[in-house]
Scaffold this motif. Structure first.
Motif, PDB file in Angstrom:
ATOM      1  N   ILE A   1       0.880  -1.161   0.000  1.00  0.00           N
ATOM      2  CA  ILE A   1       0.000   0.000   0.000  1.00  0.00           C
ATOM      3  C   ILE A   1       0.922   1.217   0.000  1.00  0.00           C
ATOM      4  CG2 ILE A   1      -1.806   1.272   1.231  1.00  0.00           C
ATOM      5  CD1 ILE A   1      -2.736  -1.502   0.329  1.00  0.00           C
ATOM      6  N   TYR A   2       0.769   2.071  -1.005  1.00  0.00           N
ATOM      7  CA  TYR A   2       1.665   3.206  -1.176  1.00  0.00           C
ATOM      8  C   TYR A   2       1.062   4.461  -0.582  1.00  0.00           C
ATOM      9  CZ  TYR A   2       3.624  -0.128  -4.443  1.00  0.00           C
ATOM     10  OH  TYR A   2       4.148  -1.260  -5.001  1.00  0.00           O
ATOM     11  N   GLY A   3       1.782   5.040   0.369  1.00  0.00           N
ATOM     12  CA  GLY A   3       1.358   6.284   0.978  1.00  0.00           C
ATOM     13  C   GLY A   3       2.281   7.418   0.579  1.00  0.00           C
ATOM     14  N   VAL A   4       2.019   8.585   1.096  1.00  0.00           N
ATOM     15  CA  VAL A   4       2.833   9.757   0.792  1.00  0.00           C
ATOM     16  C   VAL A   4       4.233   9.601   1.378  1.00  0.00           C
ATOM     17  CG1 VAL A   4       3.054  12.245   1.160  1.00  0.00           C
ATOM     18  CG2 VAL A   4       0.822  11.251   0.657  1.00  0.00           C
ATOM     19  N   ASP A   5       4.309   9.197   2.641  1.00  0.00           N
ATOM     20  CA  ASP A   5       5.594   9.113   3.335  1.00  0.00           C
ATOM     21  C   ASP A   5       6.130   7.697   3.469  1.00  0.00           C
ATOM     22  OD1 ASP A   5       5.675  11.912   3.856  1.00  0.00           O
ATOM     23  OD2 ASP A   5       4.234  11.605   5.483  1.00  0.00           O
ATOM     24  N   TYR A   6       5.252   6.708   3.433  1.00  0.00           N
ATOM     25  CA  TYR A   6       5.638   5.330   3.726  1.00  0.00           C
ATOM     26  C   TYR A   6       5.019   4.356   2.726  1.00  0.00           C
ATOM     27  CZ  TYR A   6       6.472   7.465   8.304  1.00  0.00           C
ATOM     28  OH  TYR A   6       6.900   8.276   9.322  1.00  0.00           O
ATOM     29  N   VAL A   7       5.583   3.153   2.736  1.00  0.00           N
ATOM     30  CA  VAL A   7       4.987   2.021   2.040  1.00  0.00           C
ATOM     31  C   VAL A   7       4.619   1.006   3.121  1.00  0.00           C
ATOM     32  CG1 VAL A   7       5.366   0.151   0.383  1.00  0.00           C
ATOM     33  CG2 VAL A   7       6.346   2.403  -0.044  1.00  0.00           C
ATOM     34  N   ALA A   8       3.414   0.495   3.060  1.00  0.00           N
ATOM     35  CA  ALA A   8       2.948  -0.511   4.008  1.00  0.00           C
ATOM     36  C   ALA A   8       2.804  -1.845   3.285  1.00  0.00           C
ATOM     37  CB  ALA A   8       1.605  -0.100   4.607  1.00  0.00           C
TER      38      ALA A   8
END
Length: 85
Positions: free
Chosen positions: A36-43
């Motif tokens: 799951i791609y976020g602005v600051d992190y990848v989960a």
């Protein structure tokens, strides 16, 4: 440094994320994985977490600004990019 954020709120540091393989990620999240791609992190989450009705992971959800369930691996974009070179 990458972290495993447990659904119960516990956090464990993952020191050697760069040497981990698919099997390692699957063991940590309890099944098939999905990034799951976020602005600051990848989960990295359990792909079937919603189908399996895994519990809401509030801490990881707050970090990613999206509802995530089960145990979640959170890493920086730099760590993600270095893993996939």
């Amino acid at each position: 440094m990458a972290n495993l954020i447990k659904a119960d709120g516990g956090i464990s540091k993952i020191e050697h994320i760069q040497t981990m393989g698919l099997d390692d990620f699957q063991k940590l999240v309890g099944g098939y994985i999905e990034p799951i791609y976020g602005v600051d992190y990848v989960a990295i989450v359990n792909e079937e977490g919603l189908l399996k009705r895994l519990p809401l992971n509030m801490r990881a959800s707050n970090m990613m600004k999206a509802p995530l369930v089960g145990d979640v691996i959170i890493m920086s974009w730099k760590e993600w990019k270095n893993r996939n070179q």
